[in-house]
Design a protein around this motif. Sequence first.
Motif, PDB file in Angstrom:
ATOM      1  N   ALA A   1       0.835  -1.207   0.000  1.00 20.91           N
ATOM      2  CA  ALA A   1       0.000   0.000   0.000  1.00 20.91           C
ATOM      3  C   ALA A   1       0.867   1.254   0.000  1.00 20.91           C
ATOM      4  O   ALA A   1       0.601   2.211  -0.749  1.00 20.91           O
ATOM      5  CB  ALA A   1      -0.933  -0.011   1.211  1.00 20.91           C
ATOM      6  N   GLN A   2       1.923   1.257   0.821  1.00 16.58           N
ATOM      7  CA  GLN A   2       2.824   2.422   0.842  1.00 16.58           C
ATOM      8  C   GLN A   2       3.581   2.541  -0.482  1.00 16.58           C
ATOM      9  O   GLN A   2       3.788   3.643  -1.014  1.00 16.58           O
ATOM     10  CB  GLN A   2       3.850   2.326   1.984  1.00 16.58           C
ATOM     11  N   ARG A   3       3.996   1.408  -0.993  1.00 18.17           N
ATOM     12  CA  ARG A   3       4.730   1.397  -2.270  1.00 18.17           C
ATOM     13  C   ARG A   3       3.866   1.985  -3.391  1.00 18.17           C
ATOM     14  O   ARG A   3       4.348   2.790  -4.206  1.00 18.17           O
ATOM     15  CB  ARG A   3       5.140  -0.037  -2.592  1.00 18.17           C
ATOM     16  N   ASP A   4       2.590   1.618  -3.396  1.00 19.37           N
ATOM     17  CA  ASP A   4       1.683   2.111  -4.432  1.00 19.37           C
ATOM     18  C   ASP A   4       1.396   3.598  -4.255  1.00 19.37           C
ATOM     19  O   ASP A   4       1.365   4.359  -5.241  1.00 19.37           O
ATOM     20  CB  ASP A   4       0.376   1.325  -4.405  1.00 19.37           C
ATOM     21  N   ALA A   5       1.148   4.026  -3.027  1.00 12.78           N
ATOM     22  CA  ALA A   5       0.858   5.443  -2.782  1.00 12.78           C
ATOM     23  C   ALA A   5       2.033   6.317  -3.211  1.00 12.78           C
ATOM     24  O   ALA A   5       1.840   7.396  -3.785  1.00 12.78           O
ATOM     25  CB  ALA A   5       0.537   5.666  -1.307  1.00 12.78           C
ATOM     26  N   LYS A   6       3.235   5.860  -2.957  1.00 13.86           N
ATOM     27  CA  LYS A   6       4.411   6.629  -3.387  1.00 13.86           C
ATOM     28  C   LYS A   6       4.498   6.670  -4.912  1.00 13.86           C
ATOM     29  O   LYS A   6       4.883   7.701  -5.485  1.00 13.86           O
ATOM     30  CB  LYS A   6       5.677   6.027  -2.781  1.00 13.86           C
ATOM     31  N   ALA A   7       4.142   5.574  -5.554  1.00  9.32           N
ATOM     32  CA  ALA A   7       4.111   5.572  -7.023  1.00  9.32           C
ATOM     33  C   ALA A   7       3.087   6.580  -7.531  1.00  9.32           C
ATOM     34  O   ALA A   7       3.313   7.256  -8.544  1.00  9.32           O
ATOM     35  CB  ALA A   7       3.783   4.168  -7.539  1.00  9.32           C
ATOM     36  N   ALA A   8       1.944   6.695  -6.836  1.00  4.77           N
ATOM     37  CA  ALA A   8       0.926   7.676  -7.234  1.00  4.77           C
ATOM     38  C   ALA A   8       1.464   9.096  -7.111  1.00  4.77           C
ATOM     39  O   ALA A   8       1.216   9.944  -7.983  1.00  4.77           O
ATOM     40  CB  ALA A   8      -0.326   7.502  -6.383  1.00  4.77           C
ATOM     41  N   LEU A   9       2.211   9.380  -6.039  1.00  4.70           N
ATOM     42  CA  LEU A   9       2.803  10.713  -5.886  1.00  4.70           C
ATOM     43  C   LEU A   9       3.810  10.995  -6.995  1.00  4.70           C
ATOM     44  O   LEU A   9       3.857  12.114  -7.535  1.00  4.70           O
ATOM     45  CB  LEU A   9       3.481  10.826  -4.524  1.00  4.70           C
ATOM     46  N   ARG A  10       4.587   9.994  -7.375  1.00 10.35           N
ATOM     47  CA  ARG A  10       5.546  10.200  -8.467  1.00 10.35           C
ATOM     48  C   ARG A  10       4.809  10.418  -9.789  1.00 10.35           C
ATOM     49  O   ARG A  10       5.253  11.203 -10.636  1.00 10.35           O
ATOM     50  CB  ARG A  10       6.511   9.007  -8.552  1.00 10.35           C
ATOM     51  N   TRP A  11       3.683   9.741  -9.960  1.00  8.62           N
ATOM     52  CA  TRP A  11       2.869   9.973 -11.162  1.00  8.62           C
ATOM     53  C   TRP A  11       2.368  11.412 -11.202  1.00  8.62           C
ATOM     54  O   TRP A  11       2.366  12.048 -12.260  1.00  8.62           O
ATOM     55  CB  TRP A  11       1.679   9.006 -11.180  1.00  8.62           C
ATOM     56  N   VAL A  12       1.943  11.931 -10.071  1.00  8.84           N
ATOM     57  CA  VAL A  12       1.463  13.312 -10.014  1.00  8.84           C
ATOM     58  C   VAL A  12       2.555  14.275 -10.467  1.00  8.84           C
ATOM     59  O   VAL A  12       2.309  15.183 -11.272  1.00  8.84           O
ATOM     60  CB  VAL A  12       0.988  13.659  -8.584  1.00  8.84           C
ATOM     61  N   VAL A  13       3.765  14.066  -9.971  1.00  9.94           N
ATOM     62  CA  VAL A  13       4.875  14.939 -10.368  1.00  9.94           C
ATOM     63  C   VAL A  13       5.171  14.785 -11.858  1.00  9.94           C
ATOM     64  O   VAL A  13       5.372  15.777 -12.579  1.00  9.94           O
ATOM     65  CB  VAL A  13       6.130  14.630  -9.520  1.00  9.94           C
ATOM     66  N   ALA A  14       5.179  13.548 -12.349  1.00  9.72           N
ATOM     67  CA  ALA A  14       5.480  13.303 -13.762  1.00  9.72           C
ATOM     68  C   ALA A  14       4.426  13.926 -14.678  1.00  9.72           C
ATOM     69  O   ALA A  14       4.730  14.285 -15.825  1.00  9.72           O
ATOM     70  CB  ALA A  14       5.573  11.799 -14.027  1.00  9.72           C
ATOM     71  N   ASN A  15       3.202  14.077 -14.181  1.00 10.04           N
ATOM     72  CA  ASN A  15       2.105  14.597 -14.999  1.00 10.04           C
ATOM     73  C   ASN A  15       1.644  15.989 -14.559  1.00 10.04           C
ATOM     74  O   ASN A  15       0.579  16.448 -14.979  1.00 10.04           O
ATOM     75  CB  ASN A  15       0.922  13.626 -14.953  1.00 10.04           C
ATOM     76  N   ALA A  16       2.443  16.642 -13.751  1.00  7.56           N
ATOM     77  CA  ALA A  16       2.049  17.939 -13.200  1.00  7.56           C
ATOM     78  C   ALA A  16       1.757  18.967 -14.286  1.00  7.56           C
ATOM     79  O   ALA A  16       0.798  19.746 -14.182  1.00  7.56           O
ATOM     80  CB  ALA A  16       3.142  18.458 -12.259  1.00  7.56           C
ATOM     81  N   GLU A  17       2.556  18.972 -15.334  1.00  4.09           N
ATOM     82  CA  GLU A  17       2.357  19.970 -16.394  1.00  4.09           C
ATOM     83  C   GLU A  17       0.998  19.784 -17.070  1.00  4.09           C
ATOM     84  O   GLU A  17       0.321  20.762 -17.422  1.00  4.09           O
ATOM     85  CB  GLU A  17       3.487  19.873 -17.414  1.00  4.09           C
ATOM     86  N   ASN A  18       0.581  18.535 -17.252  1.00  6.02           N
ATOM     87  CA  ASN A  18      -0.704  18.265 -17.916  1.00  6.02           C
ATOM     88  C   ASN A  18      -1.885  18.843 -17.132  1.00  6.02           C
ATOM     89  O   ASN A  18      -2.900  19.226 -17.731  1.00  6.02           O
ATOM     90  CB  ASN A  18      -0.909  16.762 -18.081  1.00  6.02           C
TER      91      ASN A  18
END
Length: 330
Positions: free
Chosen positions: A158-175
């Motif tokens: 669960a923690q591993r996935d939530a951190k992946a979600a935060l990294r996705w947010v950063v990777a897609n922040a411009e969009n």
Amino acid sequence: MKVLLRLIALVLIFSACSDDDGVATTDPTESIPIVKSDSSYAVSLEADIVYAEGLSHQNLNSTDFTVMPLKLDVYTPDNEMENRPAYVFIHGGGFVGGSKQAGRIVDLANFYTSRGWVFISVDYRLRDDKGTVPQEWADYLAGLSSDYAPVFLAIYPAQRDAKAALRWVVANAENYRINTDYITVGGGSAGAITAITVGISEPEDFRDEIDSGTDPSLLSTNVGQTYRIGTIVDFWGSKVALDLLQAVYGHQRFDSNDPPLFIAHGIEDPTVPFSGAEDLKAVYDTNGVPLTYYPLEGWGHGAWNATVNDKRLEELAFDFIVEQQYLVVE
């Protein structure tokens, strides 16, 4: 003291935006997101976006597994702002159930998005998904009561996935026109446990204990991205995942640089005991980190309808985020 800190911050921003003669060259508040005090924008929803993949094993760490798509929902305000704050929310359910589309979360999403936030609601692997767990984590939990071990095993993915979600947010922040300097992470119950862990732990925690050779789904998780959490919102959670991290690996992650924390917790909570809130408060007080603390008298678990001085929890958390991140409110 907080007023003084706000003034100091604005002075520093002004200085950074001035020429050698001290004449302002840009608006010193230009980089600070603007939010609305009332519902002001229509809300758009993009549902079931795949932010990463994760392994789901037939049995604990078995070679018989499937690859799960991990999904989130993004709520965006209908405005032309190029500089939006983000609020990432993680659902509860005891690491056994729950959904990113729970009614309470949808209400929160509309509350914040209509005021200018990009709100991201996250699903993650649960107990019965049997996500990959480091061997040392499994070995430690093998000595615990069988009643708790399956849930504690689920805490790691669960923690591993939530951190992946935060990294996705950063990777897609411009969009989504997100300013990644203004990210809040929050949750309820198990989601709050995860939000606290995401905000406090180091980037490598719940990421590097299992490499991509053992878990190739790691390569789908924007592993090269980093994020910084500005504020944490804890609805009836605890630091149990961080306690497990310390027990298994010896990592004590709390320090004076932790993000400001909002706690709301029912004093009569039978599910996540109120002592969890008291423990977090004690750590934050010891480290001198900003904390807003609401012990909710007469309330148990899931105190969504609680009020303090006639304000609902989402309003209190709004005030906390605005104050701690120095957001501009119109």
